[in-house]
Design an enzyme around this catalytic site. Structure first.
Site, short mmCIF file in Angstrom:
data_model
loop_
_atom_site.label_atom_id
_atom_site.label_comp_id
_atom_site.label_asym_id
_atom_site.label_seq_id
_atom_site.Cartn_x
_atom_site.Cartn_y
_atom_site.Cartn_z
N ASP A 115 0.83 -1.20 0.00
CA ASP A 115 0.00 0.00 0.00
C ASP A 115 0.87 1.26 0.00
O ASP A 115 2.09 1.19 0.14
CB ASP A 115 -1.01 -0.01 1.16
CG ASP A 115 -0.36 0.01 2.53
OD1 ASP A 115 0.66 0.69 2.70
OD2 ASP A 115 -0.88 -0.65 3.44
N LYS A 116 0.23 2.40 -0.17
CA LYS A 116 0.95 3.66 -0.35
C LYS A 116 1.91 3.96 0.79
O LYS A 116 3.03 4.44 0.56
CB LYS A 116 -0.06 4.81 -0.49
CG LYS A 116 0.58 6.17 -0.71
CD LYS A 116 -0.48 7.27 -0.80
CE LYS A 116 0.17 8.64 -0.94
NZ LYS A 116 -0.84 9.73 -0.97
#
Length: 248
Positions: A115-116
């Site tokens: 994820d980011k």
């Protein structure tokens, strides 16, 4: 007289063949086919599921260029925090492909995702079958993470991570957890997962009242991130490809 057994060659849909040749994703292949840009043995095909008799010998052209199988590529990236693991982002955020700018790699896709806010080891390939082996929830390699949390978890909390919790209707657990080091307020854990659920570590720790400060994937199976600098990538060796899932 015993009859001879006929060997039947499996047929694949045209979009899948393009993907298996390492030329584009199946979604992109479907778009090209529906747009009338793909010819099979000289004939325009607009059905992505049109069966291909022999995926290895069939002549396929995309926009009048011969669609020969691409050389298989296997890469590892040390993903920086703040990049989205996607080809295109509807919100205009920077993606992991920024790290490959200027490199002539052809089409490659991430194997799984981070994820980011997460960092570390992320694989890329144009070989879908190899990628499927890595991401297989039952037989894929373990993933190892170093995670900084905002407290010092005691032995019962560490045990609860391995025992598992139910969060959002899913059972979440870690295969193993090790306290690497602890300061006055923060600690680093080594967490190994043998399954891959969406934001699994963050959700598991939140359920146990721990907030994640940093999350770094440091290994996939025996492949370690090592000293690869952040934002940099390299090709995998033949041995690394084989030990993770074999060549496609």
């Amino acid at each position: 007289m015993v009859g001879k057994r006929l060997l039947v060659t499996p047929r694949f849909g045209l979009a899948r063949v393009l993907s298996k040749r390492g030329l584009c994703s199946r979604t992109e292949a479907q778009r090209l086919i529906r747009a009338g840009l793909v010819r099979l043995d000289g004939r325009v095909i607009d059905d992505p599921e049109f069966p291909v008799r022999d995926m290895h010998t069939a002549r396929i052209d995309i926009e009048n260029s011969r669609a020969v199988a691409a050389t298989s590529r296997y890469l590892m990236l040390n993903k920086p925090r703040g990049l989205v693991t996607t080809t295109r982002d509807e919100q205009g955020r920077d993606t992991v492909y920024r790290c490959f700018e200027g490199a002539q790699l052809g089409w490659i896709a991430p194997v799984g995702r981070l994820d980011k806010a997460s960092e570390g080891l992320l694989l890329f390939t144009n070989a879908p079958a190899w990628a499927a082996q890595i991401t297989d929830p039952a037989n894929g390699p373990d993933k190892t993470y170093h995670v900084q949390v905002d407290a010092i978890p005691d032995a019962p909390v560490l045990a609860a991570m391995q025992a598992g919790v139910v969060e959002g209707g899913e059972f979440l657990r870690a295969k193993s957890v090790l306290l690497l080091r602890a300061g006055e307020k923060h600690a680093w854990l080594e967490i190994v997962l043998d399954e891959g659920r969406n934001r699994q570590i963050r959700r598991l720790l939140t359920a146990l009242n721990l907030n994640v400060l940093r999350l770094v994937r440091v290994a996939i199976g025996p492949l370690a991130l090592g000293d690869l600098p952040k934002g940099q990538w390299r090709e995998l060796s033949v041995q690394e490809v084989a030990v993770l899932g074999g060549d496609d």
